[in-house]
Write a protein that holds these residues in place. Structure first.
Motif, mmCIF file in Angstrom:
data_model
loop_
_atom_site.group_PDB
_atom_site.id
_atom_site.type_symbol
_atom_site.label_atom_id
_atom_site.label_comp_id
_atom_site.label_asym_id
_atom_site.label_seq_id
_atom_site.Cartn_x
_atom_site.Cartn_y
_atom_site.Cartn_z
ATOM 1 N N LYS A 1 -3.731 0.275 -1.296
ATOM 2 C CA LYS A 1 -3.969 1.218 -0.204
ATOM 3 C C LYS A 1 -5.427 1.160 0.243
ATOM 4 C CE LYS A 1 -4.786 5.148 -3.314
ATOM 5 N NZ LYS A 1 -4.332 6.490 -3.729
ATOM 6 N N PRO B 1 0.828 -1.208 0.000
ATOM 7 C CA PRO B 1 0.000 0.000 0.000
ATOM 8 C C PRO B 1 0.860 1.255 0.000
ATOM 9 C CG PRO B 1 -0.787 -1.590 1.619
ATOM 10 C CD PRO B 1 0.537 -2.085 1.142
ATOM 11 N N HIS B 2 0.543 2.179 -0.908
ATOM 12 C CA HIS B 2 1.303 3.420 -0.984
ATOM 13 C C HIS B 2 0.440 4.486 -1.635
ATOM 14 C CE1 HIS B 2 1.715 1.907 -5.059
ATOM 15 N NE2 HIS B 2 2.061 3.119 -5.440
ATOM 16 N N VAL C 1 1.694 5.090 3.108
ATOM 17 C CA VAL C 1 0.364 5.642 2.827
ATOM 18 C C VAL C 1 0.207 6.984 3.532
ATOM 19 C CG1 VAL C 1 -2.126 5.319 3.110
ATOM 20 C CG2 VAL C 1 -0.678 3.379 2.500
#
Length: 300
Positions: free
Chosen positions: A287, A90-91, A121
């Motif tokens: 994300k 997730p980013h 994130v």
């Protein structure tokens, strides 16, 4: 000709020692392996292999080209692994919206663990009572109270949004404690000014409670203060201005510390269903998927 595939076939021929073995390793026929090699040599304008009836060996150019192929294919593989990692981790910025009171009192404290688990994130949180259009306004997810309208959004149920009737010890000492719901009519009750059209607008003038026998009681309330802010309503209750019906999330600490006292606890108050909603197509994003899984686990 696919140059990268031809390079891969060439490397397999060198490493396995024959076109037959290379074909088996690549899932290709021996004829197709030979076609790839000939096309590659024609493109390069030089021979890569010396072929005899019993064996094959690299030419001087073929040896140098083989080393370059290993470097290039290795970089391609590393780039693909990097892409897979980016897709898996997730980013990026996650835009979410939630009702002001729940967002400030419950959601924001819960986000600390989520951010600690997903350092790449960033969160853009908008707290509003307005029902935003996730697609048009660029939001990834929303937490919504009340009955949901039919839509194409995916809705995950969360814990119902509960309320507590409470007052300060100072007010109760001065005005007494209501023993029954009907007794609320004789007290200063602080009301919330709901926006026009909301399904809970009736709470401005009436409070509804349900006894242990299941019977619902509707009480006409009166008081000199109405305000459209739950935190302001809590401050009024803490100041001893009257009895208020407030969200559990907003008064949890004050009840635990004795600054407010819960009333008529043998009766159940209305609850509002709460959901986390998002667009199905965006769930593929790591994300959003990680956020949905976290919120459902913590608040579901």
């Amino acid at each position: 000709m696919d140059v990268f595939q031809a390079m891969q076939v060439f490397v397999r021929v060198v490493e396995t020692g024959s076109m037959t073995a290379a074909g088996e390793a690549s899932g290709l026929s021996t004829t197709m392996v030979g076609n790839h090699l000939r096309a590659l040599e024609q493109r390069l304008g030089a021979s890569l292999l010396r072929r005899t009836t019993r064996r094959q060996s690299l030419t001087e150019f073929g040896h140098a080209y083989y080393q370059r192929c290993l470097d290039i294919l290795g970089q391609v593989s590393a780039a693909e692994q990097l892409a897979e990692q980016v897709q898996a981790v997730p980013h990026g910025t996650l835009r979410i919206t939630a009702p002001p009171t729940f967002g400030a009192e419950s959601l924001m404290p819960a986000l600390a663990d989520y951010l600690a688990a997903h350092p790449a994130v960033k969160l853009d949180v908008v707290l509003t009572d307005r029902v935003v259009d996730l697609v048009e306004e660029g939001f990834d997810a929303a937490i919504r109270l009340g009955t949901l309208e039919n839509s194409s959004l995916i809705a995950r149920p969360l814990v119902d949004y509960g309320l507590t009737i409470c007052a300060s010890p100072g007010y109760l000492q001065r005005c007494g404690q209501p023993a029954t719901p009907q007794a609320l009519a004789d007290h200063d009750c602080l009301s919330f000014s709901y926006p026009a059209g909301t399904e809970w607008r009736w709470t401005e003038k009436q409070w509804r409670l349900r006894g242990s026998d299941g019977e619902e009681v509707t009480v006409d309330i009166s008081g000199r203060i109405a305000v459209n802010s739950a935190p302001a309503l809590k401050r009024a209750a803490l100041s001893g201005l009257g009895i208020a019906m407030l969200p559990d999330a907003l008064v949890r600490e004050e009840l635990a510390e004795g600054k407010l006292q819960a009333l008529l606890t043998d009766h159940r108050l209305p609850v509002r269903p709460m959901h986390l909603v998002y667009v199905q197509e965006r769930y593929r994003s790591p994300k959003l998927r990680s956020f949905v899984e976290y919120v459902v686990r913590v608040m579901g």
